[in-house]
Motif scaffolding. Structure first.
Motif, PDB file in Angstrom:
ATOM      1  N   VAL A  64       0.871  -1.168   0.000  1.00 40.78           N
ATOM      2  CA  VAL A  64       0.000   0.000   0.000  1.00 40.78           C
ATOM      3  C   VAL A  64       0.910   1.222   0.000  1.00 40.78           C
ATOM      4  O   VAL A  64       1.858   1.292   0.786  1.00 40.78           O
ATOM      5  CB  VAL A  64      -0.920  -0.007   1.238  1.00 40.78           C
ATOM      6  N   ILE A  65       0.634   2.168  -0.922  1.00 36.65           N
ATOM      7  CA  ILE A  65       1.517   3.328  -1.078  1.00 36.65           C
ATOM      8  C   ILE A  65       0.691   4.611  -1.013  1.00 36.65           C
ATOM      9  O   ILE A  65      -0.220   4.812  -1.813  1.00 36.65           O
ATOM     10  CB  ILE A  65       2.274   3.287  -2.421  1.00 36.65           C
ATOM     11  N   GLY A  66       1.020   5.474  -0.059  1.00 41.37           N
ATOM     12  CA  GLY A  66       0.323   6.741   0.088  1.00 41.37           C
ATOM     13  C   GLY A  66       1.219   7.914  -0.232  1.00 41.37           C
ATOM     14  O   GLY A  66       2.336   7.992   0.248  1.00 41.37           O
ATOM     15  N   PRO A  67       0.729   8.846  -1.061  1.00 41.37           N
ATOM     16  CA  PRO A  67       1.500  10.054  -1.298  1.00 41.37           C
ATOM     17  C   PRO A  67       1.513  10.946  -0.054  1.00 41.37           C
ATOM     18  O   PRO A  67       0.479  11.089   0.615  1.00 41.37           O
ATOM     19  CB  PRO A  67       0.778  10.746  -2.453  1.00 41.37           C
ATOM     20  N   ALA A  68       2.687  11.491   0.258  1.00 38.83           N
ATOM     21  CA  ALA A  68       2.776  12.431   1.378  1.00 38.83           C
ATOM     22  C   ALA A  68       2.018  13.698   0.996  1.00 38.83           C
ATOM     23  O   ALA A  68       2.007  14.087  -0.160  1.00 38.83           O
ATOM     24  CB  ALA A  68       4.237  12.753   1.673  1.00 38.83           C
ATOM     25  N   MET A  69       1.320  14.245   1.827  1.00 37.22           N
ATOM     26  CA  MET A  69       1.219  14.071   3.256  1.00 37.22           C
ATOM     27  C   MET A  69      -0.034  13.267   3.601  1.00 37.22           C
ATOM     28  O   MET A  69      -0.015  12.422   4.485  1.00 37.22           O
ATOM     29  CB  MET A  69       1.169  15.477   3.881  1.00 37.22           C
ATOM     30  N   GLY A  70      -1.103  13.520   2.877  1.00 41.91           N
ATOM     31  CA  GLY A  70      -2.399  12.972   3.234  1.00 41.91           C
ATOM     32  C   GLY A  70      -2.527  11.469   3.165  1.00 41.91           C
ATOM     33  O   GLY A  70      -3.355  10.888   3.855  1.00 41.91           O
ATOM     34  N   GLY A  71      -1.716  10.804   2.368  1.00 38.73           N
ATOM     35  CA  GLY A  71      -1.859   9.363   2.209  1.00 38.73           C
ATOM     36  C   GLY A  71      -1.042   8.520   3.161  1.00 38.73           C
ATOM     37  O   GLY A  71      -1.212   7.300   3.206  1.00 38.73           O
ATOM     38  N   ILE A  72      -0.160   9.125   3.948  1.00 46.44           N
ATOM     39  CA  ILE A  72       0.759   8.337   4.775  1.00 46.44           C
ATOM     40  C   ILE A  72       0.030   7.536   5.851  1.00 46.44           C
ATOM     41  O   ILE A  72       0.200   6.325   5.958  1.00 46.44           O
ATOM     42  CB  ILE A  72       1.853   9.230   5.401  1.00 46.44           C
ATOM     43  N   VAL A  73      -0.771   8.197   6.669  1.00 46.62           N
ATOM     44  CA  VAL A  73      -1.448   7.489   7.763  1.00 46.62           C
ATOM     45  C   VAL A  73      -2.497   6.530   7.206  1.00 46.62           C
ATOM     46  O   VAL A  73      -2.683   5.430   7.730  1.00 46.62           O
ATOM     47  CB  VAL A  73      -2.061   8.481   8.776  1.00 46.62           C
ATOM     48  N   VAL A  74      -3.159   6.932   6.129  1.00 45.58           N
ATOM     49  CA  VAL A  74      -4.145   6.056   5.484  1.00 45.58           C
ATOM     50  C   VAL A  74      -3.439   4.789   4.990  1.00 45.58           C
ATOM     51  O   VAL A  74      -3.932   3.672   5.188  1.00 45.58           O
ATOM     52  CB  VAL A  74      -4.865   6.779   4.329  1.00 45.58           C
ATOM     53  N   SER A  75      -2.276   4.952   4.372  1.00 40.80           N
ATOM     54  CA  SER A  75      -1.501   3.803   3.897  1.00 40.80           C
ATOM     55  C   SER A  75      -1.116   2.896   5.058  1.00 40.80           C
ATOM     56  O   SER A  75      -1.256   1.673   4.976  1.00 40.80           O
ATOM     57  CB  SER A  75      -0.243   4.292   3.174  1.00 40.80           C
ATOM     58  N   TYR A  76      -0.650   3.486   6.121  1.00 47.15           N
ATOM     59  CA  TYR A  76      -0.233   2.695   7.278  1.00 47.15           C
ATOM     60  C   TYR A  76      -1.403   1.872   7.825  1.00 47.15           C
ATOM     61  O   TYR A  76      -1.280   0.674   8.056  1.00 47.15           O
ATOM     62  CB  TYR A  76       0.332   3.602   8.380  1.00 47.15           C
ATOM     63  N   GLU A  77      -2.541   2.522   8.036  1.00 50.23           N
ATOM     64  CA  GLU A  77      -3.681   1.825   8.630  1.00 50.23           C
ATOM     65  C   GLU A  77      -4.236   0.748   7.697  1.00 50.23           C
ATOM     66  O   GLU A  77      -4.561  -0.354   8.137  1.00 50.23           O
ATOM     67  CB  GLU A  77      -4.781   2.802   9.042  1.00 50.23           C
ATOM     68  N   LEU A  78      -4.331   1.038   6.407  1.00 53.13           N
ATOM     69  CA  LEU A  78      -4.797   0.003   5.475  1.00 53.13           C
ATOM     70  C   LEU A  78      -3.791  -1.146   5.379  1.00 53.13           C
ATOM     71  O   LEU A  78      -4.180  -2.311   5.330  1.00 53.13           O
ATOM     72  CB  LEU A  78      -5.057   0.589   4.095  1.00 53.13           C
ATOM     73  N   GLY A  79      -2.509  -0.811   5.361  1.00 53.41           N
ATOM     74  CA  GLY A  79      -1.485  -1.853   5.356  1.00 53.41           C
ATOM     75  C   GLY A  79      -1.591  -2.736   6.589  1.00 53.41           C
ATOM     76  O   GLY A  79      -1.482  -3.962   6.512  1.00 53.41           O
ATOM     77  N   ARG A  80      -1.828  -2.112   7.741  1.00 51.72           N
ATOM     78  CA  ARG A  80      -1.981  -2.866   8.987  1.00 51.72           C
ATOM     79  C   ARG A  80      -3.183  -3.800   8.908  1.00 51.72           C
ATOM     80  O   ARG A  80      -3.083  -4.979   9.239  1.00 51.72           O
ATOM     81  CB  ARG A  80      -2.146  -1.894  10.170  1.00 51.72           C
TER      82      ARG A  80
END
Length: 191
Positions: A64-80
């Motif tokens: 899962v890859i999120g563009p900084a800034m808005g996608g980082i936490v979303v990426s982390y939580e979906l990856g988790r």
């Protein structure tokens, strides 16, 4: 699958705002979803993003890859929630790129994640940055889809919620004509 009222959670977190907003695209809007207000509450973010997880869990996602800034936490939580690797892209000399030693492999199935998709600029820039690696982008996931579309340049959008929020060109904005104060709540400096 648990029934989650995403809009109710966004309202509880004061993440759904109404007013006159300058979007990172340069357009104006009468509504804004400030996902940082949601993402400060891990339990609520987990609930909201479980809606997305249920949509994408069978796509064979490896990263899962999120563009900084808005996608980082979303990426982390979906990856988790999906049990896969979570990384992010960021701008270097105004170009979205993988940095910090992050890597992807050819044919790896990746999901792009965003907080809000309006024009999709950050997602498309991330997809462009990944082309040289030969990955397979399986779609774009987000908390809020306000683009009015179900896909972006052929990439399916998987939202927790789709919202119909008015967006105006800056030179034809009725809110400007009413002299309603313009607020820039986003993180991107240029548009």
């Amino acid at each position: 699958m648990v029934d989650v009222n995403v809009k109710e959670i966004l309202l509880e977190c004061e993440a759904f705002l109404q007013g006159h907003f300058l979007l990172s695209s340069g357009k104006h809007s009468n509504g804004y979803v400030q996902c940082a207000k949601l993402l400060q509450w891990p339990d609520r973010a987990e609930k909201v993003l479980s809606v997305v997880k249920d949509q994408v869990k069978d796509l064979g996602i490896e990263t899962v890859i999120g563009p900084a800034m808005g996608g980082i936490v979303v990426s982390y939580e979906l990856g988790r929630q999906l049990g896969v690797k979570s990384i992010f892209t960021e701008r270097e000399n105004d170009v979205m790129t993988l940095r910090r030693g992050f890597t992807v492999k050819e044919n790896e199935k990746v999901l792009i994640t965003e907080d809000v998709v309006t024009t999709g600029k950050s997602s498309l820039e991330t997809i462009e940055a990944l082309k040289e690696y030969g990955v397979e982008v399986v779609g774009i996931a987000c908390i809020a889809n306000r683009s009015g579309k179900d896909n972006l340049n052929g990439y399916k959008i998987y939202p927790a919620i789709s919202l119909d929020i008015d967006t105006y060109e800056s030179d034809n904005c009725p809110l400007c004509k009413e002299n309603i104060e313009l607020v820039k709540p986003g993180s991107r400096k240029k548009f």
